[in-house]
Scaffold this active site. Structure first.
Site, short mmCIF file in Angstrom:
data_model
loop_
_atom_site.label_atom_id
_atom_site.label_comp_id
_atom_site.label_asym_id
_atom_site.label_seq_id
_atom_site.Cartn_x
_atom_site.Cartn_y
_atom_site.Cartn_z
CG HIS A 122 -2.14 1.14 1.30
ND1 HIS A 122 -3.10 1.81 0.77
CD2 HIS A 122 -1.74 2.34 1.63
CE1 HIS A 122 -3.87 2.43 0.55
NE2 HIS A 122 -3.06 2.78 1.65
CG ASP A 158 -6.13 -0.02 2.47
OD1 ASP A 158 -5.44 -0.95 2.22
OD2 ASP A 158 -6.55 0.59 1.84
CB CYS A 700 -49.81 3.60 -20.64
SG CYS A 700 -48.51 3.67 -21.50
#
Length: 895
Positions: A122, A158, A700
């Site tokens: 990292h 992390d 509709c």
């Protein structure tokens, strides 16, 4: 000598591990190569699939070495590990997982499987800057030290114990590139190798991370990277260099957006005077052009990104490729624009393929060229891609989950704005209700005016500076095809959500709600590259699309018309077909190159939320003033609405008063269905019932009134009643159910009241008319006869499972036509007769946007759909729908 060599070899091969490398990119490739040099056995490489036939750099070198390579597109589905993938991984027998750079989400039963667990690289000094863009945030926060961490993976983000850390000073004018090249890349490779050996020797440490001073920052977006100039110069400098070129810090200068890049900070101290100066080197215009900030009031070129020596060599090779394509350009400068220099779509393909041939394993696509059109932008993009720095993270979605229909469905419930899900600005939520039992499905965001403004701003930026509007239309079509494929892959899940959300019978939801939505996206995906420029040459139209338009105009100095997308569009969809209405409107809108903001019905939001995870679509669950704000918003150029006539009128008024935005309206209906005595009775009964009861009457184009010829009237009614009695009313998820619940309680109550009015006015209630005595919002299929023209139920739409029947005299074709057209609505209509001449005579005179002959509800994605009179105007579906989202520009050229 032999003894020394023997001791050396014995020492070399002891304390070595069987490793699984999980990751990708050049960084991963270098870690792999160096680990093998140290004598470790890499038993498997797990990387991303090939892209456009090219493997990732890590896969390329591993395959060359004969190392087993696995290219899984994903390790989990719907949050659960994929058993076959996990088993394939376990089979290699790794003792340690090494993850130098990994963009995929790896399940914990893989992380924890090896005897020694898993280690990850990292690029920050944890616990500082957890999450993505750690290098950027190191600079943005003005840290004096940068570095990286090798840590043991756990189930946090992390947060695992630290094995090894390295740090370096941050120089005053460091950039993301300089930090990466000077320290994070070369030293990170060494540290990964060192960490593996420490584990092999049993000397690796596990230092728990402290939460004191911990920070987590996400990926910055263009929308929130504006520079606050009302702060110290050092803070501005850190903000600009930390945002790098992507997403790029920006501000407004002379009323125009300018990106700021490559700043330099200088501090001068003299006795009591402390002066800090900030120099901005580059400015970028909204159209992508970049200039030197020092030459803002004159022309000038842009600065180049910092590259390693090897990357500079590759950049020069790419420069030669550009030169080979742009042979008309004397020299390829940093600011040379690929397209302004005359390149066309075929040149894009050539550029991409030549570079991929030279750089095996590089993932490069045609649209990347459109996103980085100048040489310097392209090189920066290329280097990032080469380093693996631009991998996208898996989208973070806070799902609401529900176990239903033998599956676990996951439903996004937040607003979707600028590529991410987030709470409504006001923090409010509202319950969504399952109409089958009245239970709460989950809470959804209750958006406000502020959310609309954010969504429109994001859509505008996506249209004006993003790749969508500039991308090759065929590539845009490819993306729409992919969306359709994803919907098809998850169609059972979508149909389940549609069923519990709207009450649609599952089988109908699967075939129509979801099925036709998929067909719609595929249909309009095919239109993307067929929207053409028309050249008018000597009284004839010649369709034209392609790169040589300027040449045709030069040879023929006449007129041409060009079709342009509108920009930001808004669509407001109803609650009866949440997903399908989204598809009908948004597919045409996106195919035309627009971006859009979507507002679903307040009571039904879930399936639309599933298909809007794209940066060119923003999704706003309805709050009280959301629709009104869309109508009023000055940056929206087109609004498409499906809903009631009164609301449609209000929208049209607001759109006119705000900025005269174009409107298309699909409104109420009272569609007549005429059944003549010479019809096919079996078919007329079956299709007549479908015309009324399809989707519980919440349709509709439903036949709001049936006119049955007198001589067959009684027989027709008798047979309809027989069929109604066979209908199974119940749980919409049961496969044998014919008739599900009405969409929501207020609507069901309205239907009961509608029936009560019909009885009071003297119509004959033959069947139904009441709520079903069971939990949920179930309405009995209902049949009225003896309905006279003046009655309320003869004129007003029920929007429910209520068949309204009137008879007409035998042979009175013109009389029944007059009665059928005696309505302010004109959405659809139908006629049943075996006489084709009669059918054509009637269909020609029915005043409706759609006429069905000997069928009903047979809409097709290629056939335009829309109404007349107070049923609205404008078309969904078919080629006509594209024109709703395009504007025509006429250009006259003279040489």
């Amino acid at each position: 000598m032999l003894l020394l060599l023997s001791c050396f070899l014995q020492n070399y091969y002891q304390n070595k591990l069987r490793l699984a490398l999980i990751g990708q990119s050049l960084f991963g490739q270098e870690v792999y190569t160096n680990l093998r040099k140290q004598g470790h056995k890499v038993v498997g490489v797990f990387t991303v699939p090939d892209r456009d036939g090219k493997a990732d750099p890590l896969a390329v070198v591993a395959e060359k070495d004969g190392t087993p390579v696995f290219k899984f597109p994903r390790w989990r589905v719907k949050g659960k590990p994929i058993p076959e993938v996990v088993e394939a991984y376990k089979a290699v027998g790794a003792e340690l997982n090494v993850m130098p750079f990994c963009s995929q989400f790896i399940p914990m039963n893989v992380i924890d499987h090896p005897a020694h667990g898993s280690i990850i690289y990292h690029p920050s000094i944890l616990p500082l800057h957890r999450g993505a863009s750690a290098i950027n945030w190191t600079l943005i926060q003005g840290d004096k030290k940068a570095g990286f961490s090798i840590f043991w993976a756990d189930d946090g983000l992390d947060t695992g114990p630290i094995l090894l850390q390295r740090e370096c000073p941050v120089e005053p004018n460091d950039t993301v590139d300089s930090l990466y090249n000077r320290f994070l890349f070369p030293e990170g490779i060494k540290a990964m190798v060192e960490s593996v050996q420490l584990i092999a020797d049993g000397k690796a440490t596990r230092v728990p991370q402290t939460e004191e001073g911990a920070s987590y920052e996400g990926i910055q977006k263009k929308s929130n990277s504006k520079v606050n100039l009302a702060q110290p110069a050092e803070a501005i400098h850190n903000w600009i260099r930390g945002h790098d070129k992507v997403p790029g810090a920006w501000t407004v200068i002379d009323g125009q957006v300018r990106s700021l890049q490559h700043t330099f900070s200088h501090t001068h101290t003299h006795t009591q005077l402390h002066l800090q100066c900030l120099m901005v080197k580059n400015l970028q215009y909204e159209d992508g052009k970049m200039i030197s900030a020092a030459k803002y009031f004159s022309s000038g070129d842009t600065a180049r990104v910092e590259l390693t020596d090897d990357e500079k060599k590759i950049a020069e090779e790419i420069r030669d490729i550009w030169k080979g394509i742009l042979s008309n350009v004397a020299a390829i400068e940093e600011t040379t624009d690929f397209f302004k220099s005359g390149a066309a779509s075929m040149d894009v393909v050539r550029l991409v393929e030549e570079i991929k041939q030279k750089c095996a394993g590089l993932q490069l696509q045609n649209e990347d060229v459109y996103m980085a059109t100048t040489f310097q932008d392209f090189i920066q993009m290329f280097v990032r891609r080469l380093r693996g720095e631009d991998q996208e993270e898996e989208m973070v979605i806070d799902y609401a989950t529900k176990d239903v229909n033998n599956m676990t469905v996951k439903m996004p419930w937040q607003c979707f704005i600028n590529g991410k899900f987030e709470d409504a600005e006001n923090g409010k939520t509202a319950d969504t209700i399952n109409p089958a039992d009245g239970s709460v499905i989950c809470k959804v965001a209750y958006a406000s005016v502020g959310d609309v403004d954010q969504a429109v701003a994001a859509a505008k930026e996506a249209f004006e500076v993003g790749p969508w509007g500039r991308m090759d239309p065929r590539d845009r079509g490819t993306l729409l095809y992919k969306l359709a494929d994803l919907m098809e892959e998850h169609q059972e899940e979508l149909a389940t959500i549609e069923s519990i959300d709207s009450g649609a019978v599952y089988t109908l939801a699967l075939k129509t709600h979801v099925g036709m939505s998929i067909q719609t996206f595929r249909y309009f995906a095919g239109w993307c590259d067929k929207i053409q420029v028309q050249i008018h040459l000597k009284k004839r139209n010649v369709p034209f699309s392609g790169p040589c338009l300027s040449e045709i105009i030069r040879k023929n100095p006449n007129n041409f018309t060009d079709l342009h997308c509108k920009g930001v569009c808004a669509i407001v969809i109803p609650w009866n077909y949440p997903l399908m209405m989204l598809a009908w409107k948004s597919a045409a809108c996106l195919a035309a190159g627009n971006t859009l903001v979507l507002k679903p019905a307040q009571v039904r939001t879930h399936t639309p939320a599933h298909v809007t995870t794209d940066s060119v679509i923003d999704f706003i669950p309805a709050g009280g003033m959301v629709g009104q704000r869309m109508s009023d918003h000055p940056d929206i150029r087109k609004l498409g609405f499906t809903g009631s006539t009164p609301i449609g009128k209000q929208i049209m008024k607001s759109c006119a008063l705000s900025n005269l935005k174009k409107v298309s309206l699909e409104l109420g209906g009272k569609s007549p269905l005429i059944i003549f005595s010479d019809c096919d009775m079996d078919k007329a009964v079956r299709m007549g019932m479908s015309a009324v009861f399809f989707n519980k009457g919440e349709n509709c184009i439903a036949a709001g009134r049936l006119f049955v010829e007198e001589s067959i009237h009684d027989e027709y009614i008798r047979r309809v009643v027989e069929e109604i009695k066979k209908m199974k009313v119940g749980d919409p998820l049961h496969r044998s159910t014919d008739h599900g619940p009405q969409n929501h309680k207020a609507h069901m109550d309205k239907l009961v009241e509608y029936c009560e009015v019909g009885v009071k006015e003297g119509a004959t209630l033959v069947y139904g008319g009441k709520q079903v005595d069971r939990p949920g919002f179930f309405m009995e299929p209902t049949l009225f006869t003896d309905v006279e023209d003046h009655m309320f139920i003869a004129k007003e739409e029920s929007f429910g499972p209520i068949m309204v029947v009137s008879k007409f005299k035998d042979g009175d074709i013109d009389g029944v036509l007059s009665r059928a057209n005696d309505t302010e609505f004109g959405l659809a209509s139908g006629v049943f007769t075996r006489d084709i001449n009669k059918a054509m005579y009637v269909s020609e005179r029915l005043d409706a946007g759609t006429v069905f002959v000997n069928t009903y509800n047979k809409t097709d994605v290629a056939s335009p759909f829309g109404g007349f009179k107070q049923s609205g105007f404008g078309k969904d579906l078919g080629e006509d729908a594209l024109n709703e989202y395009l504007r025509t520009k006429a250009v006259t050229v003279e040489y």
